[in-house]
Write a protein that holds these residues in place. Structure first.
Motif, mmCIF file in Angstrom:
data_model
loop_
_atom_site.group_PDB
_atom_site.id
_atom_site.type_symbol
_atom_site.label_atom_id
_atom_site.label_comp_id
_atom_site.label_asym_id
_atom_site.label_seq_id
_atom_site.Cartn_x
_atom_site.Cartn_y
_atom_site.Cartn_z
ATOM 1 N N ARG A 50 0.918 -1.188 0.055
ATOM 2 C CA ARG A 50 0.031 -0.111 0.056
ATOM 3 C C ARG A 50 0.847 1.215 0.141
ATOM 4 O O ARG A 50 0.640 2.066 -0.654
ATOM 5 C CB ARG A 50 -0.857 -0.125 1.307
ATOM 6 N N ARG A 51 2.003 1.294 0.907
ATOM 7 C CA ARG A 51 2.878 2.112 0.765
ATOM 8 C C ARG A 51 3.709 2.588 -0.267
ATOM 9 O O ARG A 51 3.649 3.787 -1.063
ATOM 10 C CB ARG A 51 4.130 2.132 1.917
ATOM 11 N N GLU A 54 1.203 4.206 -2.847
ATOM 12 C CA GLU A 54 1.146 5.660 -2.626
ATOM 13 C C GLU A 54 2.360 6.535 -3.203
ATOM 14 O O GLU A 54 2.328 7.789 -3.025
ATOM 15 C CB GLU A 54 1.040 5.685 -1.147
#
Length: 158
Positions: A50-51, A54
């Motif tokens: 997820r990071r 992003e």
């Protein structure tokens, strides 16, 4: 970490030493993220991916947090393959330092000593889907690339 690059999240252990390390990393401008030893690998991987999605880069040691020393684990390689993000290698060396008596014999540079830090992109073909033999070959190739950049850092001090 180059200031014009994506923000860098560093992974840290939840142990007392990991909390101290995280506090130091935060003071240096990183965004440390605690990785609980009791969390499942799947949950930790989802958080990391997820990071990465992003646009945040993730810094970690490939053999940590508990070793064995200089044995690359599969997690970093898997995250790079799945996210299609580049792998940037880092090595540092210093003439004057204290070597800790921990599992990886980490060094702490002394103030005012001469040191060298190297960043280098690892240019390997990372297929999103790979069989066990391909992943093992990539793991060994990454280990060799890390050994090479580490030697280059120490050789640059001579």
């Amino acid at each position: 970490w180059p200031a014009d690059s994506a923000p860098l999240t560093s992974l840290r252990d939840t142990s007392p030493a990991g909390r101290v390390s995280g506090a130091l990393q935060a003071r240096l401008g990183l965004q440390p993220m605690a990785m609980a030893a009791k969390a499942s690998n799947r949950a930790a991987s989802r958080l990391i991916l997820r990071r990465l999605a992003e646009g945040i880069s993730v810094g970690l040691t490939c053999d940590g947090p508990r070793g064995p020393v200089r044995v690359v684990k599969f997690a970093a390689l898997d995250w790079a393959r799945v996210s299609a993000r580049p792998v940037i290698l880092f090595a540092a060396a210093s003439r004057g330092h204290i070597r800790l008596a921990n599992w990886d014999r980490m060094i702490l540079p002394l103030p005012f000593t001469r040191g060298r830090a190297i960043w280098r992109q690892w240019h390997a073909e990372l297929p999103r889907r790979a069989d066990a033999a391909q992943v093992e070959a990539l793991r060994l190739e990454l280990a060799e690339a890390l050994d090479t950049i580490t030697r280059d850092a120490w050789d640059g001090l001579r």
